[in-house]
Design a protein around this motif. Structure first.
Motif, PDB file in Angstrom:
ATOM      1  N   ALA A   1       1.022   9.174  -4.496  1.00 43.02           N
ATOM      2  CA  ALA A   1       0.232  10.391  -4.273  1.00 43.02           C
ATOM      3  C   ALA A   1       1.051  11.460  -3.556  1.00 43.02           C
ATOM      4  O   ALA A   1       1.000  12.640  -3.912  1.00 43.02           O
ATOM      5  CB  ALA A   1      -1.026  10.049  -3.453  1.00 43.02           C
TER       6      ALA A   1
ATOM      7  N   LYS B   1      -7.860  10.609  -0.662  1.00 40.66           N
ATOM      8  CA  LYS B   1      -8.589   9.326  -0.822  1.00 40.66           C
ATOM      9  C   LYS B   1      -7.824   8.198  -0.122  1.00 40.66           C
ATOM     10  O   LYS B   1      -8.416   7.315   0.509  1.00 40.66           O
ATOM     11  CB  LYS B   1      -8.782   9.008  -2.296  1.00 40.66           C
ATOM     12  N   VAL B   2      -6.498   8.225  -0.252  1.00 40.69           N
ATOM     13  CA  VAL B   2      -5.674   7.205   0.416  1.00 40.69           C
ATOM     14  C   VAL B   2      -5.787   7.373   1.931  1.00 40.69           C
ATOM     15  O   VAL B   2      -5.971   6.398   2.676  1.00 40.69           O
ATOM     16  CB  VAL B   2      -4.197   7.313  -0.053  1.00 40.69           C
TER      17      VAL B   2
ATOM     18  N   LYS C   1      -5.749  12.796  -4.596  1.00 43.53           N
ATOM     19  CA  LYS C   1      -5.415  11.353  -4.528  1.00 43.53           C
ATOM     20  C   LYS C   1      -5.006  10.981  -3.115  1.00 43.53           C
ATOM     21  O   LYS C   1      -5.425   9.957  -2.567  1.00 43.53           O
ATOM     22  CB  LYS C   1      -4.225  11.051  -5.454  1.00 43.53           C
TER      23      LYS C   1
ATOM     24  N   HIS D   1       2.487   1.536  -3.537  1.00 43.79           N
ATOM     25  CA  HIS D   1       1.644   1.678  -4.728  1.00 43.79           C
ATOM     26  C   HIS D   1       0.447   2.614  -4.580  1.00 43.79           C
ATOM     27  O   HIS D   1      -0.207   2.928  -5.573  1.00 43.79           O
ATOM     28  CB  HIS D   1       1.161   0.290  -5.190  1.00 43.79           C
ATOM     29  N   GLN D   2       0.136   3.033  -3.342  1.00 41.16           N
ATOM     30  CA  GLN D   2      -0.980   3.967  -3.132  1.00 41.16           C
ATOM     31  C   GLN D   2      -0.471   5.275  -2.517  1.00 41.16           C
ATOM     32  O   GLN D   2      -0.724   6.353  -3.036  1.00 41.16           O
ATOM     33  CB  GLN D   2      -2.051   3.354  -2.202  1.00 41.16           C
ATOM     34  N   TYR D   3       0.226   5.135  -1.383  1.00 36.39           N
ATOM     35  CA  TYR D   3       0.634   6.326  -0.622  1.00 36.39           C
ATOM     36  C   TYR D   3       1.752   7.089  -1.336  1.00 36.39           C
ATOM     37  O   TYR D   3       1.627   8.292  -1.594  1.00 36.39           O
ATOM     38  CB  TYR D   3       1.106   5.855   0.759  1.00 36.39           C
TER      39      TYR D   3
ATOM     40  N   TYR E   1      -6.662   4.971   5.280  1.00 36.08           N
ATOM     41  CA  TYR E   1      -5.782   4.850   6.451  1.00 36.08           C
ATOM     42  C   TYR E   1      -6.554   5.216   7.731  1.00 36.08           C
ATOM     43  O   TYR E   1      -6.396   4.569   8.758  1.00 36.08           O
ATOM     44  CB  TYR E   1      -4.563   5.778   6.313  1.00 36.08           C
TER      45      TYR E   1
ATOM     46  N   VAL F   1       0.849  -1.199   0.000  1.00 34.52           N
ATOM     47  CA  VAL F   1       0.000   0.000   0.000  1.00 34.52           C
ATOM     48  C   VAL F   1       0.886   1.252   0.000  1.00 34.52           C
ATOM     49  O   VAL F   1       0.654   2.201  -0.747  1.00 34.52           O
ATOM     50  CB  VAL F   1      -0.950   0.007   1.227  1.00 34.52           C
ATOM     51  N   GLU F   2       1.920   1.211   0.825  1.00 36.35           N
ATOM     52  CA  GLU F   2       2.833   2.369   0.877  1.00 36.35           C
ATOM     53  C   GLU F   2       3.459   2.602  -0.504  1.00 36.35           C
ATOM     54  O   GLU F   2       3.494   3.734  -0.995  1.00 36.35           O
ATOM     55  CB  GLU F   2       3.917   2.108   1.944  1.00 36.35           C
TER      56      GLU F   2
END
Ligand code: GS8
Length: 218
Positions: free
Chosen positions: A112, A145-146, A142, A107-109, A150, A104-105
């Protein structure tokens, strides 16, 4: 036995990830500075360590590694039993959750938050450029949303992978620290559990030590 060498700079986000692991386990190491402004990361000597011409790279005897998350795992495996257990590999479900939140870190956080830090701190301070507000605004949306995800998660769990501090939490440190030096830091005020999580783990001695070597100029 030769000392582990970490090639990088104490201000660079991915170098910081590895430095935090080395400090958490109390490893002895040498930080070999690589100058990005002079392009040393693209020199033949450094390309032999990392063919993508990026920092960090780590050398331990005959072994040379690149990619900070892989290096971080190597350090934690090598020094298992020293310092906190940040991988939890003795427990299948704990370690799977560490993997989930590390992904998640990455590929998402990270996708962004990193453009916001780049545009608002690195570009103007290191390269004299003008921040692109459209890029910042798009990525703030973005990031929110992440952070919504969390916030919901951290309302139920003290740390990302469970009620234990892990490599997944640690990996968020460098970009979040720089984000807190941007004009957008107050975004975190809308996420009380995220803010409490951040304040909790940044008080660790290893983090204070590594943070002292960082500047907002990267
Ligand atoms: C990314 C390394 C990286 O982007 C990792 O090690 O985790 N996935 C890799 N390093 C940056 C400095 S840290 O922000 C870098 O070396 N940039 C120079 C370049 O890409 O040319």
């Amino acid at each position: 036995m030769s000392l582990i060498k970490l090639y990088g700079t104490p201000m660079a986000t991915c170098t910081v990830r590895v430095l935090l692991c080395l400090e958490e386990v109390g490893a002895k190491y040498e930080l070999v500075p690589i100058s990005m402004p002079t392009g040393e990361h693209k020199s033949p000597a450094h390309l032999a360590r990392n063919p993508f011409g990026q920092i960090p790279a780590l050398q331990d005897g005959d072994l040379t590694l690149f990619e900070s998350r892989a290096i971080a795992r190597y350090v934690l495996h090598k020094f298992k039993g020293q310092g906190p257990d940040l991988l939890r590999e003795d427990n299948l479900s704990d370690s799977a959750m560490v993997d989930v939140w590390l992904e998640v870190e990455a590929h998402q956080y990270n996708p962004a938050i990193s453009p916001i830090v780049y545009q608002s701190l690195i570009l103007p301070r290191m390269y004299g450029g003008t921040p692109d507000q459209t890029i910042i605004d798009t990525n703030l949306e973005k990031l929110k949303k992440v952070l919504d995800v969390y916030e919901t998660h951290l309302a139920k769990s003290k740390y990302l992978a469970g009620d234990f501090f892990s490599l997944a939490d640690l990996s968020h440190f460098s970009y979040t620290k720089y984000f807190m030096a941007t004009p957008y830091a107050s975004v975190f005020n809308s996420y009380p559990h995220v803010k409490a999580w951040w304040e909790d783990f940044t008080s660790r001695p290893a983090f204070k030590k590594v943070a002292a070597g960082m500047t907002s100029q990267q």
